[in-house]
Design a protein around this motif. Structure first.
Motif, short mmCIF file in Angstrom:
data_model
loop_
_atom_site.label_atom_id
_atom_site.label_comp_id
_atom_site.label_asym_id
_atom_site.label_seq_id
_atom_site.Cartn_x
_atom_site.Cartn_y
_atom_site.Cartn_z
N VAL A 149 -4.95 18.11 61.58
CA VAL A 149 -6.25 18.23 60.88
C VAL A 149 -6.31 17.25 59.71
N ALA A 150 -5.24 17.19 58.93
CA ALA A 150 -5.21 16.29 57.78
C ALA A 150 -5.29 14.84 58.22
N ALA A 194 -0.61 8.59 49.16
CA ALA A 194 0.20 9.72 48.70
C ALA A 194 1.48 9.90 49.51
N PHE A 195 1.63 9.15 50.60
CA PHE A 195 2.89 9.21 51.32
C PHE A 195 4.00 8.53 50.52
N PHE A 245 0.17 17.72 53.30
CA PHE A 245 0.17 17.79 51.85
C PHE A 245 -0.11 16.41 51.23
N ALA A 246 0.49 15.36 51.80
CA ALA A 246 0.22 14.00 51.30
C ALA A 246 -1.25 13.64 51.51
N HIS A 272 -2.27 27.34 49.80
CA HIS A 272 -0.98 26.91 50.32
C HIS A 272 -0.70 25.45 50.00
N TYR A 273 -1.53 24.86 49.13
CA TYR A 273 -1.31 23.47 48.74
C TYR A 273 -1.49 23.22 47.25
N GLY A 274 -1.74 24.28 46.47
CA GLY A 274 -2.14 24.10 45.08
C GLY A 274 -1.03 23.83 44.09
N ILE A 275 0.23 24.03 44.46
CA ILE A 275 1.37 23.79 43.58
C ILE A 275 2.56 23.45 44.48
#
Length: 569
Positions: free
Chosen positions: A154-155, A176-177, A424-425, A520-523
């Motif tokens: 999805v990302a 961001a990778f 996440f990246a 699930h991605y905020g920290i």
């Protein structure tokens, strides 16, 4: 069920050709052989007909090309195979392959979100690129929630859309990778592999169970306060969660018979993973050095109101609401999301027996333990030695690879690590460019003007600002990015509306950690614990929102009285 005509030696031959790793097929084959009906003699061969499960029928068909079809006089090993649905001559229709692409309804929901927002008129003060990126970002978030495809896929679609529409360049979309945080999270999964593979995780898990394992709640509290004690010494919540506690928690879950994918997640693992995650954001709030972005809050506070938040000042203000949250949140989750196994009086005794059977530490366990101590030491003293968290983790993984404790093939096989790194990246990149394109500053200014124009008391105005600051974190994949984008603006307006400046700075600093528990991605600890796959995404978000309300009540209610008592307002 399908009908097969087989000679007497077909099943042994079939069994020898089945994969050794497929123990279920081997057992089914043996079981069928033992239950063969009495054979009848047909000319030059022994032949019998019986019905077998379609699952074994497919296995029979898969080895058919390797079989010697036919018979010869006196050779009982020759045989014939015929698959039939109702008669020996009928052919079995091949099974239709299930759809393995995207789930259509969630995919439509995700795309529709992006398209609708894309064509909404762009507000004044917002660039076209920023608005388009917001549309793609929200479409990606909807996709991550509804999951038409795995999260990484999805990302990747979101990044592809941003490049295809010229909203971001390729280098910007994948920038961001090169960010250290996603890699630190991936490295944590590799560490967890070595932790479990060597047996060190089980050894430590059994030690915990032997001491605290008579109840699930006691086991949870022992982990919660262990993490809180380490928090001031390890300034990376990702490192604490991924490098130390994820491997330990996974080992505890396995030791207690709670595994992913077999229906036993709720025995212990679901509650324990969610509890350790939610309390990691609390411990990060309690000390200036417990989260990498906390010093940024202190710096922006000084730049804005010319007052310093020292380490002792921070800890003193946070200690009371922090300890209360650490006690209340695990208990709350224990009530609303309980483990099915709540007490096990015999567990400590069984754990001690397991430890006795394990014997002394193996060579690989000793290497793993030494590597862990080295890595944690570098995390603690990294500031003095000028070694950052991800460099320390790479060094630790290098030791494990060189010594063979973990192999590179095993690292490549950690699908969850690579999937988490990807999504996440991607979110970090999109959220970062929303800020660079000016959307976040526009949002901050709009909120500030709105709240300032309400004419409310400073207490009510500050309450509204706090809630907007907190829940806007749904749009951020990094606490540091959120602080950098919105902290100064919200602190400036709060002060202008009559909020005691130092009090406002302290509250916003604490909330900058607590808001990480929403998603699930905020920290940094969120992808680590979520990636263990014990808690479904809908429950992760739902309980995250509920816990956020409890934390706000504790920190602004009880914390507010404590801050009044120590003279912050």
């Amino acid at each position: 069920m399908a009908s097969l005509a087989l000679t007497s030696s077909y099943l042994p031959s079939l069994r020898s050709r089945l994969p050794k790793s497929d123990s279920n097929a081997q057992i089914r084959c043996s079981s069928l052989r033992s239950s063969l009906p009495k054979a009848a003699i047909f000319g030059n061969g022994i032949r019998t007909s019986f019905r077998i499960p379609s699952s074994l029928s497919s296995e029979a068909k898969s080895v058919k090309p390797a079989l010697n079809i036919g018979s010869s006089r006196g050779n009982l090993s020759a045989f014939t195979v015929r698959a039939a649905s109702s008669s020996p001559s009928a052919a079995v229709a091949p099974a239709s392959q299930p759809w393995q692409g995207a789930a259509i309804k969630p995919l439509i929901a995700s795309i529709a979100t992006g398209i609708i927002l894309w064509f909404v008129p762009v507000p004044s003060g917002v660039s076209r690129n920023a608005w388009q990126l917001l549309a793609i970002f929200l479409a990606t978030i909807v996709g991550i929630i509804t999951q038409p495809l795995p999260l990484g896929a999805v990302a990747l679609l979101g990044l592809g859309a941003s490049v295809l529409t010229k909203t971001l360049t390729f280098s910007a979309a994948f920038s961001a990778f090169g960010d250290p945080i996603p890699w630190l999270i991936a490295l944590a999964f590799f560490f967890a592999r070595g932790f479990i593979k060597t047996g060190l995780g089980n050894r430590i898990a059994y030690q915990f169970v032997s001491l605290f394992g008579s109840s699930s709640l006691g086991l949870g509290y022992s982990l919660v306060f262990s993490e809180a004690l380490l928090a001031p010494a390890i300034p990376s919540v990702s490192a604490r969660a991924g490098g130390i506690f994820l491997p330990l928690v996974k080992s505890l879950c396995v030791a207690c018979g709670s595994n992913v994918g077999d229906g036993t997640e709720n025995r212990l693992g679901s509650w324990l993973m969610l509890t350790c995650f939610q309390t990691s954001v609390i411990s990060s709030s309690m000390f200036l050095t417990a989260m990498a972005a906390n010093p940024l809050s202190a710096t922006l506070t000084y730049n804005t109101i010319k007052q310093t938040i020292g380490w002792t000042d921070w800890a003193k203000a946070a200690i009371v609401p922090g300890l209360i949250s650490l006690i209340v949140v695990p208990l709350l989750l224990y009530v609303i999301y309980p483990p099915t196994v709540k007490s096990s009086p015999d567990a400590p005794k069984l754990a001690r027996e397991k430890l006795d059977k394990m014997g002394p530490m193996s060579k690989n366990e000793i290497i793993m333990a030494g590597t862990l101590l080295l890595t944690v030491g570098l995390w603690v003293f990294g500031g003095v030695l000028n070694v950052d968290a991800v460099t320390a983790a790479i060094l630790g993984l290098s030791v494990l690879l060189v010594t063979g404790v973990v192999t590179w093939k095993e690292c490549l096989g950690e699908a969850v690590a690579w999937d988490t790194l990807t999504w996440f990246a991607a979110l970090i990149a999109m959220a970062g460019y929303l800020n660079k394109y000016g959307l976040i500053s526009w949002f901050s200014q709009t909120v500030v003007k709105f709240v300032g124009g309400l004419g409310l008391s400073w207490q009510l105005s500050f309450g509204i600002l706090v809630l907007l600051y907190f829940y806007s974190h749904y749009f951020f994949a990094s606490g540091a990015a959120h602080i950098g984008a919105m902290f100064t603006a919200f602190l400036s307006v709060a002060s202008a509306l009559g909020t005691p400046p130092y009090f406002g700075a302290i509250v916003l600093s604490f909330l900058s950690n607590l808001m990480g528990g929403l998603t699930h991605y905020g920290i940094g600890s969120a992808p680590v614990f979520y990636g263990a796959n014990y808690v479904p995404l809908a429950q992760w978000w739902g309980y995250g929102f509920l816990v956020s309300i409890v934390n706000i009540i504790i920190w602004l209610g009880i914390g507010g009285m404590w801050w009044k008592a120590i003279g912050l307002w």
